[in-house]
Design an enzyme around this catalytic site. Structure first.
Site, PDB file in Angstrom:
ATOM      1  N   ARG A 299      31.943  25.744  -4.685  1.00 42.22           N
ATOM      2  CA  ARG A 299      30.904  26.228  -3.768  1.00 42.22           C
ATOM      3  C   ARG A 299      31.379  27.455  -3.000  1.00 42.22           C
ATOM      4  NH1 ARG A 299      28.132  20.359  -1.973  1.00 42.22           N
ATOM      5  NH2 ARG A 299      27.056  20.184  -3.970  1.00 42.22           N
ATOM      6  N   TYR A 443      23.233  26.941  -8.936  1.00 44.58           N
ATOM      7  CA  TYR A 443      24.275  26.039  -9.464  1.00 44.58           C
ATOM      8  C   TYR A 443      25.268  25.584  -8.391  1.00 44.58           C
ATOM      9  CZ  TYR A 443      27.137  30.229 -10.915  1.00 44.58           C
ATOM     10  OH  TYR A 443      27.846  31.391 -11.007  1.00 44.58           O
ATOM     11  N   GLU A 444      26.032  24.576  -8.747  1.00 40.88           N
ATOM     12  CA  GLU A 444      26.920  23.899  -7.779  1.00 40.88           C
ATOM     13  C   GLU A 444      26.119  23.371  -6.582  1.00 40.88           C
ATOM     14  OE1 GLU A 444      29.659  23.495  -9.069  1.00 40.88           O
ATOM     15  OE2 GLU A 444      29.971  25.209 -10.388  1.00 40.88           O
ATOM     16  N   GLY A 445      24.895  22.990  -6.834  1.00 42.85           N
ATOM     17  CA  GLY A 445      24.038  22.446  -5.759  1.00 42.85           C
ATOM     18  C   GLY A 445      23.122  23.521  -5.212  1.00 42.85           C
ATOM     19  N   GLN A 450      22.611  21.947  -0.473  1.00 38.49           N
ATOM     20  CA  GLN A 450      23.562  22.407   0.554  1.00 38.49           C
ATOM     21  C   GLN A 450      23.029  22.063   1.945  1.00 38.49           C
ATOM     22  OE1 GLN A 450      26.441  23.514  -0.619  1.00 38.49           O
ATOM     23  NE2 GLN A 450      25.565  23.445  -2.678  1.00 38.49           N
TER      24      GLN A 450
END
Lengths: 605, 605
Positions: A299, A443-445, A450
């Site tokens: 992140r 991506y990555e949340g 978040q």
């Protein structure tokens, strides 16, 4: 894209040495072997490598793209040479301890080098750098034998890594994943499942790829509490470290995307022949915690990716605005014989550039500040300080990731706008940068994920003390600003901002406590954006303080416009953008619930 | 993309008949031959044609793209059949008088049909519809002979048109163009020059293309006052209307763009053999005024383009949110056994959808309102009314163009966000829509150009009376809202908004009068955005009033959620978004000048 458009070296030095006093890190025993010169050397080398080897592959890699043919993925041909050199240069583990194969540099400095390594060609970095997170998980949670087998080869870049998390029906909802693991007699596990959206899931740049795979052991608890992590090598690694047979894990297809065409986004099939083997990493059912080691790093990486795109887009737009002549000065607009001027002379172009500059400067300082906190955590002046530094990293990680994603894309969009018609053409790099940047919000949340992390987990950490410490640190900068003529006029707005940020957090917290979960979460992304805006204001004010101090103590003549620019940037933010943030705060604290009470059918369609 | 994702028919009917009372137009003699049924029939036919013939070519046309080979441009193969049918259907001149080959429909109704024709596949429309503006210029300024030769064939779609304005070194600065025209003995003119970014500059869909070309007659005054327009046919048209020899105008290349891959963006060379001929349109040196006939129409078209993209993106995201299951209800987030829910159940997804809905609804009403003003202008209840309607169109045109461009792209970005990872893939239409939409902020004058037009020409029209009339009309809606329980709570915010909008205009006007041109223009785009926000608030309040009235007088049960949705939409806008606008107004009226006073070097780089 020419050299000067990658990460602004002048500004990096300013952040490192004027704003964050990187030299003072060398007073601590663990960084005592370094000095300003060695810091600069590392960054210079990273820059040199990036400009010479990575930059020429940026547009080329996008056009060459990734090829997929019957299970085999071929990255852009032009990535091969830089990949070799990247590995030879030992760029991957700059901040790791020497005993695990690292260079032992402060995070603050490796972050600056990383801006070049990540930011110059992110499609390339997605192959080169993902192994770091896998290595870190093994360093923290692996057995000694696993470290021997995998860790150093991941840190050195001899092998690369991935993260097999997402499944076609379990993206953001990690707990819903169905990939299964069953124990074998020899201590390995048989893995079966399919994964989607796997960055660098396959390629032929290295002899092997280590896949950390999230899976569920038969009979494990439902949801995230029943998830374990397994190390699944593409080629099996024998006990003695030699390579064995290909494992039963294959890429079944790659995605055609809006951008990052040089990066392979793979669908992966595990165990289609029933012979996919993996090793359990850490304890069974503790996979989520372990995975977050890698995820948090990823992140932060995405936050840096987004702001690197924005930085390049800004520098390109700035150069275009300085060289492209069009139209006359506004005072001579009606005189057709007046000479045409560079478009940077047009007030609206300046406004766009200054908005972009504020974003890019603020985001850079923000990212570097998190790296500095990581150093504070490592150096540990006191156990309390140490813990607080780590907690602040935790609090700020979702903000950096999502805010930089949103604002980074916004800067890219503005860069296209500065170019006008040319910005819409493939011939100009800003078009590609913009397509590459969009993924950062996803991506990555996603931003929504978040914001949930921020609201549900981070804001209430230690009964809100971590958040209160953040406000206290912001106020400290306001106090420093009050001592300088150049920045004093900004302190009234800044004080009010910090106080209102507290109100917003209170409103969110109250809403959660009273059980108005839906209303609170309907304001979660706006809250995250407000926090990001406040961090920008803080960082820009801090920059202005640092610049005013340097000016006061006597700057070199050629540097004066740069330092003045820092103060002007803060002035612009406080005058032109902060009132908008205050408006967002007004909306947030009113806690309107229309989005929640709206009937589903009311959306139309 | 399936049928239901193109323009929302339910909402179109609401805007036409509930909000703007389209039926009342039929009380006027010029529209007396129509009734609600005939209006609906036209829109139904447009929809049917769009869904059956245009929609299947949307993604396909993007993939097939445009081919260029030695001066010849070939549009996507899949455009051929719909182009024939478009022509046969006589879709191009819906609002023109029957005597020039039109259908005589109200602008309001042709605008609704146009939402399908323009919005379903804009790359296609860029071939089919550009001839309309060229036809309009000839209708207004051409000789009878020119009308006979060109106008009807343009209106019927037998031939297409273009607009050769931009040159490589004269884009926004039209007055700097260098294409030249010299008179020939036979009354024609020899044209020489190069043009860039010419939409549909060449193709083989029709036998001929009529190029209106901006050029400078030798010895003409400098700047925009020395520009004339010439009609340059691709194939020369003989006196009797028969086709002659190919003219000396060729496409020298096409651009590779971010989106609109099916639309040919051409570089054009005129007179490379010295034999390019054209006919003067209207008076010499009056070309700018004539061109604005077409340009204003094109700007309104771009505003519709942008909001059509946004509308499709919203409907797609809405459908995805209703069908994609992921994660659990927020109250059950910690229960791994709880069922997963459609993502529309997640508060942040609802928040995104409602922001998108407000934008799309507001933009649709805004565009239709301008069409209604054009009808008021045509119907002319009184000469004063007639003039005011036209003036209001003039005032609002730059706002529609730029605001819809900005917000339309923003909606597309949010649609990608609702899709998450899938939104970044070429497989899902929102990715293409987003790429197609970006151009709306750029061509036919960038946002900066629109904001200059608004500030320098439109705001002060008739000593500000036109702007004051706009405020008065907004206030009239506020008064109507005050009479209904459902909308009364919104009137306090709405009144304040209108009053603050007046303050903003005063601040801008004062700044211009005092000669602070640079400061004023540095706030010109923010001012335009504020005006757009205010128009959104107005339109959404108006919608809520219309919905509340219908609900009060008794709506069909199945329609109640739709009408409630209108009121909720307004509530959301006033509670969640309007405070942000108020913040923007705060920033604007402070008239910060940092962007102006910043040294060029202070921008860094």
């Amino acid at each position: 894209m020419a050299a000067q458009y990658v990460a602004d070296r002048r500004d990096i030095d300013f952040v490192l040495f004027d704003q964050f006093d990187a030299e003072s890190l060398t007073h601590h025993p663990i960084y005592a072997d370094f000095n300003r010169k060695t810091f600069e050397m590392v960054i210079n080398e990273a820059r040199k490598f990036a400009l010479k080897e990575l930059l020429p592959t940026y547009g080329l890699g996008d056009r060459q793209g990734v090829q997929f043919d019957r299970g085999t993925v071929t990255p852009p041909e032009c990535f091969r040479r830089p990949f070799e050199l990247f590995r030879e240069g030992e760029w991957l583990a700059l901040s790791e301890e020497p005993e695990v194969g690292g260079q032992g540099l402060p995070f603050l400095v490796s972050n600056a080098a990383g801006e070049y390594l990540i930011g110059t060609n992110f499609a390339f970095s997605s192959y080169a750098m993902l192994g770091h997170g896998a290595g870190k998980m093994i360093e923290r949670y692996g057995t000694e034998h696993q470290k021997d087998l995998f860790m150093k080869k991941l840190y050195s870049g001899e092998w690369t890594g991935t993260m097999l998390l997402t499944e076609p029906d379990a993206g953001s909802d990690v707990g819903a994943l169905t990939t299964s693991a069953t124990p074998n007699d020899d201590g390995t596990w048989s893995i079966y499942g399919t994964k989607a959206f796997i960055t660098s899931g396959d390629h032929d740049l290295t002899d092997n790829i280590i896949h950390p795979v999230l899976a569920r052991i038969e009979g494990a608890p439902a949801g995230t509490k029943g998830i374990s992590i397994f190390l699944v090598p593409k080629i099996w690694v024998n006990e003695d470290g030699s390579l064995g047979e290909p494992n039963d894990i294959v890429c079944t297809g790659i995605e055609e995307k809006m951008g990052l065409h040089g990066s392979a986004t793979c669908s992966m099939s595990l165990g289609s022949k029933g012979t996919c083997r993996g090793l359990l990493l850490g304890e069974a059912n503790k996979g989520m915690r372990i995975m977050f080691t890698m995820m948090n790093e990823a992140r932060l990486g995405v936050g840096i990716q987004a702001f690197s795109h924005a930085s390049a887009a800004y520098l390109l737009a700035l150069e275009y605005a300085r060289t492209r002549k069009q139209g006359r000065a506004v005072e001579e607009a009606l005189d057709p014989t007046a000479p045409s001027v560079p478009i940077i002379d047009h007030p609206d172009v300046r406004r766009m550039l200054l908005e972009m500059k504020c974003c890019v400067d603020g985001m850079r300082s923000f990212a570097y500040y998190i790296a500095l906190l990581m150093d504070h955590h490592r150096m540990g002046a006191s156990p309390d300080d140490q813990e607080m530094a780590d907690d602040l990293v935790g609090l700020l990680t979702p903000v950096l990731k999502a805010y930089n994603g949103i604002k980074g894309y916004d800067v890219c969009t503005k860069a296209i706008q500065v170019y006008g018609g040319a910005g819409y053409l493939r011939d100009y790099t800003v078009e590609q940068i913009s397509r590459d940047c969009k993924i950062a919000s996803i991506y990555e949340g996603t931003d929504g994920i978040q914001a949930m992390d921020l609201l549900a987990r981070k804001l209430g950490m230690k009964k809100g003390q971590v958040f209160m410490e953040l406000l206290a640190r912001m106020n400290r900068t306001v106090e420093e600003a009050a001592e300088l003529d150049a920045t004093r006029p900004l302190t009234e707005g800044a004080s009010k901002l910090v106080s209102r940020l507290g109100d917003c957090a209170m409103a969110m917290g109250k809403s959660l406590l009273e059980g108005n979960l839906r209303t609170a979460f309907a304001h979660s992304v706006p809250f995250l954006e407000i926090m990001g805006d406040a961090v920008m204001a803080w960082m820009l004010l801090w920059r202005a303080v640092a610049a005013a101090r340097t000016l006061k103590s006597g700057a070199k003549k050629k540097d004066i416009p740069f330092y003045n620019g820092q103060i002007k940037g803060a002035e612009f933010f406080f005058s032109n953008l902060l009132p908008v943030t205050m408006g967002k705060m007004e909306a947030l604290t009113a806690l309107g619930d229309a989005a929640v009470t709206m009937e589903d059918k009311g959306f139309g369609g």
